[in-house]
Enzyme design. Sequence first.
Site, PDB file in Angstrom:
ATOM      1  CB  CYS A  54      33.004  20.575  -2.369  1.00  0.00           C
ATOM      2  SG  CYS A  54      31.473  20.619  -3.242  1.00  0.00           S
ATOM      3  CD  GLN A 236      18.592   8.928 -17.159  1.00  0.00           C
ATOM      4  OE1 GLN A 236      19.031   9.136 -16.074  1.00  0.00           O
ATOM      5  NE2 GLN A 236      17.165   8.845 -17.513  1.00  0.00           N
ATOM      6  CG  PHE A 263       7.843   4.632 -13.730  1.00  0.00           C
ATOM      7  CD1 PHE A 263       7.369   4.707 -12.704  1.00  0.00           C
ATOM      8  CD2 PHE A 263       7.689   2.984 -13.885  1.00  0.00           C
ATOM      9  CE1 PHE A 263       6.710   4.205 -11.573  1.00  0.00           C
ATOM     10  CE2 PHE A 263       7.281   2.072 -12.751  1.00  0.00           C
ATOM     11  CZ  PHE A 263       6.872   2.658 -11.544  1.00  0.00           C
ATOM     12  CD  GLU A 283       5.963  10.412 -15.289  1.00  0.00           C
ATOM     13  OE1 GLU A 283       6.180  11.112 -14.587  1.00  0.00           O
ATOM     14  OE2 GLU A 283       6.930   9.381 -15.241  1.00  0.00           O
ATOM     15  CG  ASP A 329      14.690   5.913 -15.770  1.00  0.00           C
ATOM     16  OD1 ASP A 329      14.874   5.413 -14.839  1.00  0.00           O
ATOM     17  OD2 ASP A 329      14.681   7.392 -16.491  1.00  0.00           O
ATOM     18  CB  CYS A 355      19.576   6.704 -10.263  1.00  0.00           C
ATOM     19  SG  CYS A 355      17.398   6.870  -9.335  1.00  0.00           S
TER      20      CYS A 355
END
Length: 397
Positions: A54, A236, A263, A283, A329, A355
């Site tokens: 997987c 998140q 952001f 944003e 972010d 991230c």
Amino acid sequence: MTDQIIRVAARGEGVTADGRHVALAAPGDRLAADGAVIAGPHHAQPPCRHFPACGGCTLQHLDDAAYADFVRDRIAGALAAQGVDAPLFAPVHISPPRSRRRASLKAERKGNRVLIGFNEGRSHQIVDMAECAILDPRLFALVDPLRGLLRRLLRDRRAAGIRMTLADQGVDLMLDKVSADDLAGSEALTDFARRHALARLSIDDGYGAQTRWEPDPVTISLGGTAIPLPHDAFLQATADGEAALVAAVRDAVGGAPIVADLFAGLGTFALSLAPARRVYAGEAARDAVLALKGGAARAGLAVAVEHRDLYRRPLTTAELDRFDAAVLDPPRAGAAEQAAQIAAAKTPVVAYVSCNPSSFARDAKTMIEGGYRLDHIVPVGQFRWSTHVELCATFRR
């Protein structure tokens, strides 16, 4: 010992002291003469029967100590590639198993069978999910019932997408590449939503999201404030990981009275900072802007929300100089344009949530060259057992 695994590479392979890459090997493992992996002290028993086929998980063979080292090393390695010295690292925060609150699954009908799951790694073949060690049980509980629903809605050899998010009212479910234009299909959707107490059920047959069931307006609570949840909005991955990142941002910002959240999305950080501060939130996604603006206004929070594409029109140095702190972010691409403006600004402290260690390291180099000091980093592994890494870094002027 050249046959010993000393680290895990960015894609999850173990690496020996002499540079060989070995699948499913953990630090401390050894390679036998025939190439077999001899398990060491950090080699864990995978908790899921579908591993390693997987593609939802890559690193279930690592124990938590080795996984934490992997998360930290990914960040330190990205900084080193940009010539940036690694700062102080906080202990790595790892989200627990079965805590993922949003997921995108694949589905396909083959005869009378409906396969549902993640794709195999580097493949379009679906691993039919019988268990899952990462999904919140409330999401996983829908997998088998969805097989029955899609058996009615999908024609043979047709594929569909399944997007699930845990909202305040329950599961928000979106079905892609599915149509239900006749009475029987519409009734099947309604019956499914009612039977499983869904917060919302929508379909997207190629013309955008169509809500078919939403008994009450769907919301997500961020910083204690309920915000309308747009279709397929970014959150998140886990509530646990979100709490860790929010705590890191609050620690970085400290008592700054006026803060820019860039952001901002739905306001994960803006709403957590707003009760004690004045916050500007920028944003580009219109639905997120409208949701944040409406939710903040109803809660009486001092959040000024602007619909602004920070790639094409980043906050200028003059605008940034008005803030006591800034939070970023950005998406995986990072914030190169905005980082260049920050590098020339006087903003005392910046909390950068990322991230993607590579784009973060690039932007960190820009800010350091502009006079900031990379103070410390909080690493977060909320995509447990995957190679996705998140962090919150604090920069001080």
